[in-house]
Motif scaffolding. Sequence first.
Motif, mmCIF file in Angstrom:
data_model
loop_
_atom_site.group_PDB
_atom_site.id
_atom_site.type_symbol
_atom_site.label_atom_id
_atom_site.label_comp_id
_atom_site.label_asym_id
_atom_site.label_seq_id
_atom_site.Cartn_x
_atom_site.Cartn_y
_atom_site.Cartn_z
ATOM 1 N N VAL A 95 0.816 -1.207 0.000
ATOM 2 C CA VAL A 95 0.000 0.000 0.000
ATOM 3 C C VAL A 95 0.855 1.266 0.000
ATOM 4 N N ASP A 96 2.002 1.254 0.677
ATOM 5 C CA ASP A 96 2.810 2.476 0.707
ATOM 6 C C ASP A 96 3.366 2.805 -0.669
ATOM 7 N N ARG A 97 3.672 1.774 -1.484
ATOM 8 C CA ARG A 97 4.141 2.023 -2.847
ATOM 9 C C ARG A 97 3.002 2.533 -3.718
ATOM 10 N N ARG A 98 1.821 1.970 -3.526
ATOM 11 C CA ARG A 98 0.677 2.423 -4.322
ATOM 12 C C ARG A 98 0.336 3.872 -4.010
ATOM 13 N N ILE A 99 0.426 4.238 -2.738
ATOM 14 C CA ILE A 99 0.173 5.634 -2.369
ATOM 15 C C ILE A 99 1.247 6.534 -2.970
ATOM 16 N N ALA A 100 2.498 6.095 -2.933
ATOM 17 C CA ALA A 100 3.573 6.891 -3.538
ATOM 18 C C ALA A 100 3.338 7.064 -5.030
ATOM 19 N N PHE A 101 2.904 5.994 -5.689
ATOM 20 C CA PHE A 101 2.641 6.031 -7.127
ATOM 21 C C PHE A 101 1.496 6.996 -7.439
ATOM 22 N N MET A 102 0.389 6.865 -6.719
ATOM 23 C CA MET A 102 -0.744 7.749 -6.938
ATOM 24 C C MET A 102 -0.367 9.199 -6.618
ATOM 25 N N SER A 103 0.423 9.373 -5.568
ATOM 26 C CA SER A 103 0.851 10.718 -5.179
ATOM 27 C C SER A 103 1.642 11.403 -6.282
ATOM 28 N N GLY A 104 2.468 10.624 -6.993
ATOM 29 C CA GLY A 104 3.244 11.203 -8.083
ATOM 30 C C GLY A 104 2.357 11.747 -9.186
ATOM 31 N N HIS A 105 1.317 11.009 -9.519
ATOM 32 C CA HIS A 105 0.373 11.491 -10.527
ATOM 33 C C HIS A 105 -0.324 12.767 -10.064
ATOM 34 N N VAL A 106 -0.737 12.772 -8.799
ATOM 35 C CA VAL A 106 -1.423 13.951 -8.272
ATOM 36 C C VAL A 106 -0.493 15.158 -8.254
ATOM 37 N N ALA A 107 0.761 14.951 -7.837
ATOM 38 C CA ALA A 107 1.726 16.059 -7.815
ATOM 39 C C ALA A 107 1.915 16.646 -9.203
ATOM 40 N N ALA A 108 2.010 15.781 -10.205
ATOM 41 C CA ALA A 108 2.141 16.271 -11.579
ATOM 42 C C ALA A 108 0.895 17.028 -11.999
ATOM 43 N N GLY A 109 -0.283 16.480 -11.684
ATOM 44 C CA GLY A 109 -1.531 17.129 -12.065
ATOM 45 C C GLY A 109 -1.715 18.479 -11.415
ATOM 46 N N LEU A 110 -1.399 18.574 -10.129
ATOM 47 C CA LEU A 110 -1.541 19.858 -9.431
ATOM 48 C C LEU A 110 -0.596 20.901 -10.012
ATOM 49 N N ASN B 251 -4.363 16.163 1.526
ATOM 50 C CA ASN B 251 -4.847 14.797 1.717
ATOM 51 C C ASN B 251 -3.815 13.781 1.234
ATOM 52 N N ILE B 252 -3.162 14.076 0.129
ATOM 53 C CA ILE B 252 -2.114 13.186 -0.358
ATOM 54 C C ILE B 252 -0.952 13.126 0.634
ATOM 55 N N SER B 253 -0.598 14.268 1.208
ATOM 56 C CA SER B 253 0.480 14.292 2.207
ATOM 57 C C SER B 253 0.106 13.466 3.436
ATOM 58 N N LEU B 254 -1.165 13.548 3.831
ATOM 59 C CA LEU B 254 -1.635 12.754 4.968
ATOM 60 C C LEU B 254 -1.503 11.262 4.680
ATOM 61 N N LEU B 255 -1.891 10.856 3.485
ATOM 62 C CA LEU B 255 -1.769 9.451 3.110
ATOM 63 C C LEU B 255 -0.315 9.000 3.158
ATOM 64 N N GLN B 256 0.576 9.829 2.642
ATOM 65 C CA GLN B 256 1.997 9.479 2.637
ATOM 66 C C GLN B 256 2.511 9.305 4.064
ATOM 67 N N GLU B 257 2.133 10.219 4.942
ATOM 68 C CA GLU B 257 2.604 10.148 6.327
ATOM 69 C C GLU B 257 2.060 8.911 7.029
ATOM 70 N N ASN B 258 0.789 8.585 6.794
ATOM 71 C CA ASN B 258 0.178 7.442 7.459
ATOM 72 C C ASN B 258 0.660 6.106 6.910
ATOM 73 N N ALA B 259 1.243 6.120 5.711
ATOM 74 C CA ALA B 259 1.764 4.890 5.104
ATOM 75 C C ALA B 259 3.283 4.887 5.079
ATOM 76 N N ASN B 260 3.893 5.691 5.914
ATOM 77 C CA ASN B 260 5.332 5.940 5.820
ATOM 78 C C ASN B 260 6.138 4.918 6.613
ATOM 79 N N SER B 261 5.816 3.639 6.454
ATOM 80 C CA SER B 261 6.508 2.610 7.218
ATOM 81 C C SER B 261 7.917 2.347 6.705
ATOM 82 N N ASP B 262 8.161 2.633 5.427
ATOM 83 C CA ASP B 262 9.461 2.355 4.810
ATOM 84 C C ASP B 262 9.831 3.495 3.859
ATOM 85 N N PRO B 263 10.164 4.673 4.396
ATOM 86 C CA PRO B 263 10.441 5.808 3.515
ATOM 87 C C PRO B 263 11.614 5.575 2.573
#
Length: 269
Positions: free
Chosen positions: A78-93, A159-171
């Motif tokens: 899940v942490d990789r999937r959140i990182a992957f989705m976050s990258g798309h969102v960062a580009a879109g924003l 919200n994306i930052s929150l997801l990253q922090e909550n899934a940050n088991s292996d930065p």
Amino acid sequence: MTYTPKRWIGLGLSAALLGSTALAACGGPGSEPVKADPPAPKLADAPASMAGEGGEGGEGGGEGGASAGHADMQTLPVDRRIAFMSGHVAAGLALYRAGAPDQAAPHLLHPVSETHAAERAGIDALGFDAAIFENVSAALDEGKSAAEIAPQLDAAEANISLLQENANSDPVGQIDFLMDTCLEEYKIGVVNGAIDNAGEYQDAYGFSVVARDIARRLGTPESEPLVMELELLVRMWPSEGPLADSIPAPVSEIAAQVSRVKLELSGLG
């Protein structure tokens, strides 16, 4: 938009990058160009680590085209999937804020589109708020400018930052994954010195931004060189954002900078 090499030299480099309050939060508009040292030698292509579904492509970043970075989401933690989705969102924003909502749209579909549902499996418990992204998607459909919906864009980023922090088991593992994915997608996006697939060029930018933001949250003296190298990587895209008509950095320079990031990352594992 021209490409300016962006590696600094000199004793003040770390302080200038890490201590500056003027850096844009997502490395987009507002970042200043960075002076360069001579380009590093070209690295050998890294082997593709993943294979699977198609990603954004084409001049405006529309869906289509195969990418090694677009994995079978069912196989990723899940942490990789959140990182992957976050990258798309960062580009879109970044693209939305740069005045290119048409280019931003496919990237911002990842948190709400059924096409990308596998990316979102299990993330509700980590604080994902789909309504935020539905509002942004609706604003895109209505043709609203980034200025008109600035609070919604800020909420999406938060919200994306929150997801990253909550899934940050292996930065360290997340950053390593993002670097592999960034380079793979950049090689698809940029061919023979020109943007061949704008969506992948833009995705690579987003992955570099997310990696930098994860590194910043480490907040230790040992992580500062890593943050510096990731900031330099982000700045290899134009300060206006990863627009489809940009003149891109050479693939060899991106590869060399990713190698520098990985070198710093190896000391934190």
